[in-house]
Write a protein that holds these residues in place. Structure first.
Motif, mmCIF file in Angstrom:
data_model
loop_
_atom_site.group_PDB
_atom_site.id
_atom_site.type_symbol
_atom_site.label_atom_id
_atom_site.label_comp_id
_atom_site.label_asym_id
_atom_site.label_seq_id
_atom_site.Cartn_x
_atom_site.Cartn_y
_atom_site.Cartn_z
ATOM 1 N N GLY A 39 0.804 -1.211 0.000
ATOM 2 C CA GLY A 39 0.000 0.000 0.000
ATOM 3 C C GLY A 39 0.838 1.262 0.000
ATOM 4 O O GLY A 39 0.520 2.245 -0.685
ATOM 5 N N TRP A 40 1.922 1.250 0.763
ATOM 6 C CA TRP A 40 2.807 2.420 0.891
ATOM 7 C C TRP A 40 3.476 2.730 -0.443
ATOM 8 O O TRP A 40 3.427 3.864 -0.926
ATOM 9 N N VAL A 41 4.074 1.720 -1.043
ATOM 10 C CA VAL A 41 4.744 1.915 -2.327
ATOM 11 C C VAL A 41 3.722 2.216 -3.424
ATOM 12 O O VAL A 41 3.952 3.085 -4.282
ATOM 13 N N GLY A 42 2.586 1.529 -3.394
ATOM 14 C CA GLY A 42 1.562 1.776 -4.404
ATOM 15 C C GLY A 42 1.062 3.206 -4.388
ATOM 16 O O GLY A 42 0.878 3.830 -5.444
ATOM 17 N N ALA A 43 0.823 3.757 -3.200
ATOM 18 C CA ALA A 43 0.368 5.147 -3.108
ATOM 19 C C ALA A 43 1.450 6.108 -3.579
ATOM 20 O O ALA A 43 1.164 7.121 -4.241
ATOM 21 N N ALA A 44 2.713 5.803 -3.242
ATOM 22 C CA ALA A 44 3.819 6.670 -3.675
ATOM 23 C C ALA A 44 3.906 6.714 -5.191
ATOM 24 O O ALA A 44 4.085 7.789 -5.794
ATOM 25 N N VAL A 45 3.775 5.564 -5.842
ATOM 26 C CA VAL A 45 3.856 5.509 -7.302
ATOM 27 C C VAL A 45 2.641 6.163 -7.953
ATOM 28 O O VAL A 45 2.749 6.822 -8.990
ATOM 29 N N GLU A 46 1.473 5.999 -7.338
ATOM 30 C CA GLU A 46 0.283 6.673 -7.852
ATOM 31 C C GLU A 46 0.484 8.181 -7.836
ATOM 32 O O GLU A 46 0.069 8.890 -8.758
ATOM 33 N N GLN A 47 1.122 8.688 -6.782
ATOM 34 C CA GLN A 47 1.365 10.117 -6.668
ATOM 35 C C GLN A 47 2.463 10.580 -7.623
ATOM 36 O O GLN A 47 2.385 11.671 -8.196
#
Length: 296
Positions: free
Chosen positions: A244-252
């Motif tokens: 979730g942490w990495v996924g949100a960072a990449v989405e941003q």
């Protein structure tokens, strides 16, 4: 409001319970006892049973999820308790209503009702008769205006608030990786994003904004740290949090993807091997009405 899968909420519950700032419970007990007109129990007095506030008290749990905070708190407070659970998700409300303890710290009854409603629309009149407003992992999902409105409602209604486990943006992973700071910055920016409906979330700024809003209204605010500390025995929670942490960072910040995929794979392998330690910082707030002080 963001929807959360029940499985994720159950998985994180032990880490939440271990992180919650227990030092805020004693002054909260004192407040509830004082407002009920009875002498609070003294925690250092061996064998003393907590005394029940006359008539009990009402707790409103905002964004209750599966009821994690209620399960943690109800059994730590003495006195007859009437919990009103608020969430937008009917399934979560049903799970929460069925799972809170039936008795309080002193054996008094605990009863629970559920209300599906927009918690950002709550005002002082809605909180009439409420002694305590609680929330967990909620403030960082709100806007500045929504937190200001919540603070105003709580203070005008004269009730206390216990607002726990709001992210503060600080993450420490061991062993460290050169990409940690970039991913943390992108994740924090994602937490402060503007949503599709035009709401600008506060994310890691929420605890500071809430503390300031309550203080400006004259309330007493007590802050405490409440960090997750995830070790090798929590590999599955580490895995889901990392994804979730990495996924949100990449989405941003999509340009991170070429390096983020390899980063995530390395971190997941460390978690599976029991080699990763993670400290994810949160903040807790206890808010007492302007006329009351926290005992020294």
């Amino acid at each position: 409001m963001t929807a959360f899968a029940p499985d994720w909420l159950y998985l994180r519950e032990p880490a939440d319970a271990a992180a919650r700032a227990t030092e805020l419970v004693d002054p909260l007990r004192d407040f509830l006892a004082e407002t009920a007109g009875v002498q609070p129990p003294h925690p250092a007095r061996e064998g003393s049973a907590p005394r029940t506030p006359r008539g009990g008290f009402v707790v409103r749990d905002l964004g209750c999820g599966t009821g994690s905070l209620g399960r943690w708190l109800a059994a730590r407070l003495p006195g007859t308790q009437h919990w009103i659970l608020h969430d937008h998700d009917r399934d979560l409300l049903s799970r929460a209503q069925a799972s809170l303890p039936e008795t309080a710290l002193d054996g008094s009854p605990v009863d629970v009702v559920a209300e599906q409603r927009d918690i950002t629309a709550l005002r002082a009149a809605d909180l009439a008769g409420t002694s305590l407003v609680t929330a967990s992992a909620l403030l960082d999902l709100l806007t500045r205006a929504e937190i200001t409105a919540l603070a105003t409602a709580v203070v005008e209604a004269g009730c206390a608030a216990l607002l726990m486990l709001s992210v503060t943006g600080k993450v420490a992973l061991s062993p460290a990786d050169p990409l940690d700071p970039a991913l943390a910055a992108a994740f924090n920016a994602h937490q402060r994003r503007v949503t599709e409906d035009g709401r600008r979330l506060l994310g890691p700024n929420a605890v500071d904004v809430a503390a300031t809003a309550f203080s400006r209204l004259g309330a007493t605010v007590v802050r405490a740290d409440s960090a997750w500390r995830l070790g090798p025995d929590q590999a599955e929670l580490q895995r889901q949090w990392l994804e979730g942490w990495v996924g949100a960072a990449v989405e941003q910040l999509p340009q991170l993807r070429p390096v983020a995929d390899g980063y995530l794979q390395r971190r997941l392998e460390m978690a599976a091997a029991g080699e990763l330690h993670a400290v994810i910082h949160h903040g807790d707030l206890l808010v007492l009405p302007p006329s009351l002080e926290v005992a020294a």
